[in-house]
Design a protein around this motif. Sequence first.
Motif, PDB file in Angstrom:
ATOM      1  N   SER A 127     132.023   3.786  40.211  1.00  0.00           N
ATOM      2  CA  SER A 127     132.292   2.805  41.269  1.00  0.00           C
ATOM      3  C   SER A 127     131.951   1.376  40.854  1.00  0.00           C
ATOM      4  O   SER A 127     132.110   0.455  41.655  1.00  0.00           O
ATOM      5  N   GLY A 128     131.455   1.203  39.640  1.00  0.00           N
ATOM      6  CA  GLY A 128     131.099  -0.133  39.183  1.00  0.00           C
ATOM      7  C   GLY A 128     129.798  -0.635  39.780  1.00  0.00           C
ATOM      8  O   GLY A 128     129.608  -1.841  39.921  1.00  0.00           O
ATOM      9  N   GLY A 129     128.924   0.265  40.146  1.00  0.00           N
ATOM     10  CA  GLY A 129     127.628  -0.130  40.698  1.00  0.00           C
ATOM     11  C   GLY A 129     127.615  -0.262  42.204  1.00  0.00           C
ATOM     12  O   GLY A 129     126.687  -0.849  42.772  1.00  0.00           O
ATOM     13  N   SER A 130     128.625   0.280  42.877  1.00  0.00           N
ATOM     14  CA  SER A 130     128.689   0.190  44.337  1.00  0.00           C
ATOM     15  C   SER A 130     127.707   1.168  44.967  1.00  0.00           C
ATOM     16  O   SER A 130     127.842   2.389  44.824  1.00  0.00           O
ATOM     17  N   GLN A 131     126.703   0.640  45.663  1.00  0.00           N
ATOM     18  CA  GLN A 131     125.723   1.506  46.311  1.00  0.00           C
ATOM     19  C   GLN A 131     126.342   2.255  47.491  1.00  0.00           C
ATOM     20  O   GLN A 131     125.993   3.409  47.754  1.00  0.00           O
ATOM     21  N   ALA A 132     127.254   1.592  48.203  1.00  0.00           N
ATOM     22  CA  ALA A 132     127.896   2.230  49.354  1.00  0.00           C
ATOM     23  C   ALA A 132     128.698   3.453  48.919  1.00  0.00           C
ATOM     24  O   ALA A 132     128.614   4.523  49.541  1.00  0.00           O
TER      25      ALA A 132
END
Length: 233
Positions: A127-132
């Motif tokens: 996700s490219g570092g997406s926490q959500a």
Amino acid sequence: MLLHVVGYFATVIYLLVHVHEKNTAKYVFTDTTNLSGWDNAGAAWLIGLLTTAIGFVSWDSPIHMAEEMTNVARDLPRSLLITIISSAVFTFPWVIALAFCITDIGGVLAGPVGTISFMAQMFYNVSGGSQAATIGLTMFLPIMGLCGIGPSIITATSRIVWAFARDGGLPATFANVNDQTKTPVMSLVLSWALVSVLSLIYVGNATAFYGFSSACTASITSWRQFPPWAGAC
């Protein structure tokens, strides 16, 4: 069951859509990657089976609930067969999809949570570092553990404790059946307490915890190799 189905499709679809440069079929079905530290590929492969074996150690849980079934001769075999067959049929394509999408095993393992939750780290990287996205795709695992898998295992284990206490192997307190719930409450509490205490090993030393859990899998697998033992128990 609903969370299981939703999580199954959500994770697979997300990975297949967002991982653009996937592994080749040759890599998925023929390549061997040994990151275990063992020089012998055969030994590494055998040790790696512990990870998959842990998923099959509780397939016999319905057996421990046999005394509480109304039609055990019919329902018990069905429960065992349906569980094993459905798990195999649905898990195989899911694992194949993951194999096509895990393009950087080293990057996943080297991540901050890679050794704790391989799936969480993979979703975070994809996700490219997406926490959500990471939280949304991994929340199914702890929810299913808390609401489904954990309670079912504790329930089955408590019946073993209850039967052992009933036969005089443990104090009679653990053989009592609660009049209101019609369940062995003290056996449930004991099973829960032991699991909770053993889980604290991870807080002190993760390597020791992994060794302990691997030893449990190996012991259960070895125990099932000897029918006389199983019959005696």
